[in-house]
Design an enzyme around this catalytic site. Structure first.
Site, PDB file in Angstrom:
ATOM      1  N   SER A 161      44.532  38.885  39.647  1.00  0.00           N
ATOM      2  CA  SER A 161      46.393  39.099  39.496  1.00  0.00           C
ATOM      3  C   SER A 161      46.667  38.740  41.481  1.00  0.00           C
ATOM      4  CB  SER A 161      46.936  40.005  38.866  1.00  0.00           C
ATOM      5  OG  SER A 161      48.259  39.183  38.603  1.00  0.00           O
ATOM      6  N   TYR A 165      48.438  49.293  36.883  1.00  0.00           N
ATOM      7  CA  TYR A 165      48.265  47.378  36.297  1.00  0.00           C
ATOM      8  C   TYR A 165      48.113  47.185  37.962  1.00  0.00           C
ATOM      9  CZ  TYR A 165      47.866  42.371  35.620  1.00  0.00           C
ATOM     10  OH  TYR A 165      47.534  40.726  35.802  1.00  0.00           O
TER      11      TYR A 165
HETATM   12  P1  NAP Z   1      48.636  37.814  26.739  1.00  0.00           P
HETATM   13  O1  NAP Z   1      49.271  36.355  26.570  1.00  0.00           O
HETATM   14  O2  NAP Z   1      49.038  38.831  26.708  1.00  0.00           O
HETATM   15  O3  NAP Z   1      46.790  37.776  26.133  1.00  0.00           O
HETATM   16  C1  NAP Z   1      45.890  38.470  26.382  1.00  0.00           C
HETATM   17  C2  NAP Z   1      44.601  38.243  25.762  1.00  0.00           C
HETATM   18  O4  NAP Z   1      43.635  39.095  25.586  1.00  0.00           O
HETATM   19  C3  NAP Z   1      44.786  38.201  23.756  1.00  0.00           C
HETATM   20  O5  NAP Z   1      44.030  37.210  23.585  1.00  0.00           O
HETATM   21  C4  NAP Z   1      44.486  39.380  23.542  1.00  0.00           C
HETATM   22  O6  NAP Z   1      43.575  39.397  22.465  1.00  0.00           O
HETATM   23  C5  NAP Z   1      43.274  39.464  24.540  1.00  0.00           C
HETATM   24  N1  NAP Z   1      43.177  41.637  25.050  1.00  0.00           N
HETATM   25  C6  NAP Z   1      43.437  41.943  25.636  1.00  0.00           C
HETATM   26  N2  NAP Z   1      43.089  43.218  25.291  1.00  0.00           N
HETATM   27  C7  NAP Z   1      42.271  42.789  24.734  1.00  0.00           C
HETATM   28  C8  NAP Z   1      40.730  43.744  24.397  1.00  0.00           C
HETATM   29  N3  NAP Z   1      40.438  45.566  25.132  1.00  0.00           N
HETATM   30  N4  NAP Z   1      39.921  43.352  23.867  1.00  0.00           N
HETATM   31  C9  NAP Z   1      39.417  41.886  23.467  1.00  0.00           C
HETATM   32  N5  NAP Z   1      40.677  41.004  23.996  1.00  0.00           N
HETATM   33  C10 NAP Z   1      41.967  42.000  24.319  1.00  0.00           C
HETATM   34  O7  NAP Z   1      47.864  37.794  28.610  1.00  0.00           O
HETATM   35  P2  NAP Z   1      47.930  36.642  29.752  1.00  0.00           P
HETATM   36  O8  NAP Z   1      49.592  36.610  30.211  1.00  0.00           O
HETATM   37  O9  NAP Z   1      47.480  36.055  28.916  1.00  0.00           O
HETATM   38  O10 NAP Z   1      46.411  37.438  30.384  1.00  0.00           O
HETATM   39  C11 NAP Z   1      45.635  37.277  30.352  1.00  0.00           C
HETATM   40  C12 NAP Z   1      44.965  37.979  31.918  1.00  0.00           C
HETATM   41  O11 NAP Z   1      45.648  37.074  33.263  1.00  0.00           O
HETATM   42  C13 NAP Z   1      45.166  38.983  31.925  1.00  0.00           C
HETATM   43  O12 NAP Z   1      43.847  39.721  32.735  1.00  0.00           O
HETATM   44  C14 NAP Z   1      45.899  39.328  33.239  1.00  0.00           C
HETATM   45  O13 NAP Z   1      45.938  40.741  33.659  1.00  0.00           O
HETATM   46  C15 NAP Z   1      45.998  38.332  33.695  1.00  0.00           C
HETATM   47  N6  NAP Z   1      47.213  37.466  34.561  1.00  0.00           N
HETATM   48  C16 NAP Z   1      48.871  37.216  33.501  1.00  0.00           C
HETATM   49  C17 NAP Z   1      49.238  36.560  34.582  1.00  0.00           C
HETATM   50  C18 NAP Z   1      50.999  35.873  33.330  1.00  0.00           C
HETATM   51  O14 NAP Z   1      51.120  35.332  34.658  1.00  0.00           O
HETATM   52  N7  NAP Z   1      51.144  36.127  32.144  1.00  0.00           N
HETATM   53  C19 NAP Z   1      49.492  36.701  36.479  1.00  0.00           C
HETATM   54  C20 NAP Z   1      48.269  37.562  36.567  1.00  0.00           C
HETATM   55  C21 NAP Z   1      47.462  37.781  36.001  1.00  0.00           C
HETATM   56  P3  NAP Z   1      44.689  40.787  20.932  1.00  0.00           P
HETATM   57  O15 NAP Z   1      45.610  41.556  21.803  1.00  0.00           O
HETATM   58  O16 NAP Z   1      44.286  40.507  20.220  1.00  0.00           O
HETATM   59  O17 NAP Z   1      42.888  41.557  21.646  1.00  0.00           O
END
Ligand code: NAP
Length: 254
Positions: free
Chosen positions: A138, A152
């Site tokens: 991130s 985080y």
């Molecule tokens: P999201 O929509 O909440 O999706 C998270 C995904 O991770 C889901 O598939 C969830 O499935 C899975 N997950 C969470 N905990 C897990 C675990 N312990 N074991 C296996 N799977 C797990 O989140 P997102 O926004 O797409 O974020 C994805 C990544 O991008 C993260 O690493 C986040 O830090 C990074 N990120 C996101 C943003 C943003 O703007 N969205 C910005 C910077 C970085 P289940 O809940 O079913 O396990």
């Protein structure tokens, strides 16, 4: 011209929704065999059906789950060429309210989960002869800060600390490891932060819009390509210019 990833096997943790689903979709449309991983089985099976991917239910914070996820990918497709270690959580808590359990939980998925996923796939990535690991870090933590996300931010910076030493160790095995650093990307997880967060965030990005999950997918696809074979231990920011303005005045000036 980039060599197609057709027929390569790509494991995407957290591939059942959000950014991970976007990454999985990009690889699936490029002809790869895709395995999506998440804990929620109903959602995972739905995403897998939608993308023409396979689904494995696993918690990346548990070593035995990571080993099973790698074994099931091998059983289904015969190996693993690319691991996108993307699963992550981002609950918010100000430091004064944060509990020890909050800190343990976020490190368990974001840091321990990243390391265990890579470790579980190592032998197969080496066997593939062109193994690739792509982490989803991130901008929050490595570059920027945001109140409520100190734990985080610490986990996202920790992933990059891991990346740099892992890159040296994995080079000897013919595996590259790089990270994508997203800015604010349109996902279900980000939607939960509410419309006001979204509106304010858009106004602080030079491109005045949030990113799409595919924007992260294409950066991952580049790192996975044969043409990126000599790039390792590196990061790419995908954020519409969000980290660039030195103050709000810089944005108001245009
Ligand atoms: P999201 O929509 O909440 O999706 C998270 C995904 O991770 C889901 O598939 C969830 O499935 C899975 N997950 C969470 N905990 C897990 C675990 N312990 N074991 C296996 N799977 C797990 O989140 P997102 O926004 O797409 O974020 C994805 C990544 O991008 C993260 O690493 C986040 O830090 C990074 N990120 C996101 C943003 C943003 O703007 N969205 C910005 C910077 C970085 P289940 O809940 O079913 O396990």
């Amino acid at each position: 011209m980039f060599t197609p990833v057709t027929g390569r096997t790509v494991l995407v943790t957290g591939g059942t929704k959000g950014i991970g689903k976007g990454i999985a979709g990009v690889f699936a449309r490029a002809g790869a065999n895709v395995v999506v991983v998440g804990r929620d089985r109903e959602r995972g099976e739905g995403t897998a059906e939608e993308l023409g991917a396979a689904y494995v239910s696993a918690d990346v914070g548990r070593a035995e789950d990571c080993e099973r996820m790698a074994a099931e990918a091998v059983e289904r497709f015969g190996g693993i060429d690319v691991l996108c270690a993307n699963a992550g959580v981002f609950p918010d808590a100000k430091l004064e309210d944060m509990t020890e359990a909050d800190i343990d939980a976020i490190f368990a998925t974001n840091v321990k989960g990243t390391m265990l996923s890579v470790k579980a796939c190592l032998a197969e990535l080496e066997r593939s002869g062109h193994g690739r690991v792509i982490l989803t870090s991130s901008i929050t933590g490595p570059i920027t800060g945001y109140p409520g996300w100190s734990h985080y931010g610490a986990t996202k910076a920790a992933q990059l600390g891991f990346l740099r030493t892992a890159a040296i160790e994995l080079a000897a095995k013919g595996i590259t490891i790089n990270a994508v650093m997203p800015g604010n990307i349109e996902t279900e997880g980000l939607d939960e932060l509410g419309p006001e967060y979204r509106q304010k965030m858009e106004s602080s990005i030079p491109q005045r819009k949030l990113g799409k999950v595919e924007d992260i997918g294409y950066a991952a696809l580049f790192f996975a390509s044969d043409e990126a074979a000599y790039i390792t231990g590196q990061t790419i920011v995908v954020d519409g210019g969000q980290v660039l303005p030195e103050s709000m005045m810089a944005l108001e000036a245009v």
